[in-house]
Design a protein around this motif. Structure first.
Motif, PDB file in Angstrom:
ATOM      1  N   ALA A  73      -1.182   4.781  -2.847  1.00 57.23           N
ATOM      2  CA  ALA A  73      -1.389   6.275  -2.873  1.00 57.23           C
ATOM      3  C   ALA A  73      -2.752   6.837  -2.896  1.00 57.23           C
ATOM      4  N   TRP A  74      -3.627   6.048  -3.501  1.00 55.68           N
ATOM      5  CA  TRP A  74      -5.229   6.389  -3.619  1.00 55.68           C
ATOM      6  C   TRP A  74      -5.380   6.146  -1.964  1.00 55.68           C
ATOM      7  N   ALA A  79     -11.952  -1.547  -7.166  1.00 55.72           N
ATOM      8  CA  ALA A  79     -13.166  -0.838  -8.033  1.00 55.72           C
ATOM      9  C   ALA A  79     -12.795   0.432  -8.407  1.00 55.72           C
ATOM     10  N   GLN A  80     -11.719   1.025  -8.157  1.00 53.44           N
ATOM     11  CA  GLN A  80     -11.234   2.418  -8.646  1.00 53.44           C
ATOM     12  C   GLN A  80     -10.291   2.131  -9.754  1.00 53.44           C
ATOM     13  N   HIS A  81     -10.343   0.788 -10.335  1.00 52.92           N
ATOM     14  CA  HIS A  81      -9.499   0.558 -11.509  1.00 52.92           C
ATOM     15  C   HIS A  81      -7.974   0.870 -11.030  1.00 52.92           C
ATOM     16  N   GLU A 134      -3.371  -3.411 -15.771  1.00 53.22           N
ATOM     17  CA  GLU A 134      -2.366  -2.862 -16.367  1.00 53.22           C
ATOM     18  C   GLU A 134      -2.509  -1.274 -15.612  1.00 53.22           C
ATOM     19  N   ILE A 135      -1.571  -1.099 -14.801  1.00 50.84           N
ATOM     20  CA  ILE A 135      -1.235   0.082 -14.190  1.00 50.84           C
ATOM     21  C   ILE A 135      -0.159   0.774 -14.482  1.00 50.84           C
ATOM     22  N   ALA A 193       3.676  -0.771  -6.057  1.00 54.48           N
ATOM     23  CA  ALA A 193       3.210  -0.266  -7.073  1.00 54.48           C
ATOM     24  C   ALA A 193       1.889  -0.569  -7.537  1.00 54.48           C
ATOM     25  N   GLY A 194       1.158   0.269  -8.420  1.00 54.29           N
ATOM     26  CA  GLY A 194       0.114   0.007  -8.963  1.00 54.29           C
ATOM     27  C   GLY A 194      -0.877   1.095  -8.731  1.00 54.29           C
TER      28      GLY A 194
END
Length: 413
Positions: A175-176, A148-150, A11-12, A170-171
């Motif tokens: 971006a990370w 691992a960063q959720h 769920e993001i 998306a998610g």
């Protein structure tokens, strides 16, 4: 968490997906059902998580703002598009999701191709620096590290025409990954001097495309605090921009015109160097003039169907996308651009989003055409005098200003 002991749920923000373990193979992207209305870009059921064993590659041109300020926007765009051309040529049988960002590009691929991806990107970076003096930063990140960063990388396929599809992301994972790239993590160094990737099909032969409505607007909108409010503002923007209205397309219906003169960009794509002899330059100019005349007067050339190619070009162009945020390059009136800025300012104040826009009088087109006789050629559009690069600068300023105001308020509480 686990659902029925067999499926994992992520769920993001506004997106909630289930990972189908059986679909995690090389045909993942090809198996996604495409959608043909951009108004569906925020629909949760359009997106699927990348397989666990895939990788994400992110690239960008370091100090691209300075390069664009020096008038080198075509070089910056070419370096970004070169990433996708090089990978497509290195892995010709693989359909993979990708996104062009103006001063770079991102894509995903099965982890089994990691060594090919790294080698190809290293060669592309070498070419960008040797030919243009641009530093192309590269990061290749396993999906396991992103999860691992959720966070996640969810992918959908948008079909602007029956000929091509473009990936939507998306998610939060992409971006990370871009943030890690700029921090220097997961870096892939350039290849040795004189080495270059296969860039066959990459070209920059079209002249800048002037606005017909008054403004070429480059737009970036990313989520902030409230996923529901972000989804609402995106849907409102799409209504304001009438996302399927052909009049907002930055290209004219009949297609762009070739440049009058032969540029050294195409020479650099072919040879790895912008150094060009007078004889070669003159020959390129002659070819460009003839191409322009043939296009304007509809003169046929052998078996090449110019009118059909230009019609497909317009249909295939990627002027709207979603990659953890909305990006669009549209041709609109100054009044509509003012209304969009005002609406985004209000949405940003109430915490729905961060945004950046940039206005210019023309658009720039960079093309990847594996075969001029096939309809699956892709075309990357950006503003011709800053585009996504300057919109991103304004986005960063808005983020810094908002966070600074928040910290100040906390300090005086």
């Amino acid at each position: 968490m686990m659902v029925d002991g067999s499926e994992q749920t992520f769920e993001i923000g506004p997106f909630e997906m289930k990972v189908d373990q059986e679909a995690q193979d090389n045909s993942f992207y090809q198996a996604l059902a495409p959608f043909d209305s951009f108004d569906d870009v925020m629909r949760r059921d359009r997106y699927r998580p990348l397989p666990d064993d895939w990788i994400i590659a992110v690239t960008d041109v370091s100090h691209s703002t300075e390069a664009v300020e020096q008038g080198r926007y075509r070089e910056v765009n070419t370096a970004g598009a070169a990433v996708l051309a090089a990978i497509s040529n290195a892995l010709p049988d693989l359909q993979f999701p990708f996104s062009f960002g103006g001063d770079g590009a991102s894509f995903a691929a099965p982890g089994t191709y990691s060594s090919i991806v790294r080698d190809t990107l290293a060669k592309t970076a070498a070419w960008a620096e040797d030919a243009f003096g641009l530093t192309l930063r590269i990061a290749v990140i396993p999906m396991a590290d992103i999860r691992a960063q959720h966070l996640d990388v969810l992918v959908a396929r948008f079909a602007p025409s029956s000929n091509v599809t473009y990936a939507m992301f998306a998610g939060g994972g992409l971006a990370w990954a871009e943030r890690k790239l700029k921090q220097g993590s997961y870096a892939v160094p350039r290849a040795p001097m004189g080495v270059m990737a296969d860039l066959t099909g990459l070209s920059c032969r079209f002249a800048p495309i002037s606005t017909k409505n008054g403004v070429i607007l480059s737009l970036i909108v990313v989520p902030r605090d409230d996923p529901t409010s972000f989804e609402e503002i995106i849907q409102e923007l799409l209504r304001m921009l009438r996302s399927d209205d052909p009049d907002l397309h930055p290209l004219p219906a009949e297609g762009p015109l070739p440049a009058w003169t032969g540029g050294d960009l195409d020479h650099a794509i072919k040879t790895g160097s912008r150094k060009i002899t007078f004889v070669t330059w003159a020959a390129e100019c002659l070819r460009s003039v003839l191409a322009r005349v043939r296009t304007q007067f509809g003169i046929p050339t052998g078996g090449f169907h110019e009118a059909r190619f230009r019609r497909e070009l317009v249909e295939n162009t990627d002027f709207r996308k979603f990659d953890d945020g909305l990006r669009m390059t549209v041709d609109c009136s100054s009044e509509l651009a003012d209304a969009i800025d005002a609406r985004l300012e209000e949405a940003q104040r109430r915490g729905a989003c961060f945004f950046g826009t940039h206005r210019q009088s023309a658009a720039n087109l960079t093309c990847f055409v594996p075969s001029p006789t096939q309809a699956n050629h892709v075309h990357f559009v950006d503003g011709a005098s800053g585009g996504y690069t300057f919109a991103s600068v304004k986005l960063k300023r808005n983020v810094a200003s908002s966070l600074g105001a928040m910290n100040k308020a906390i300090g005086t509480w």
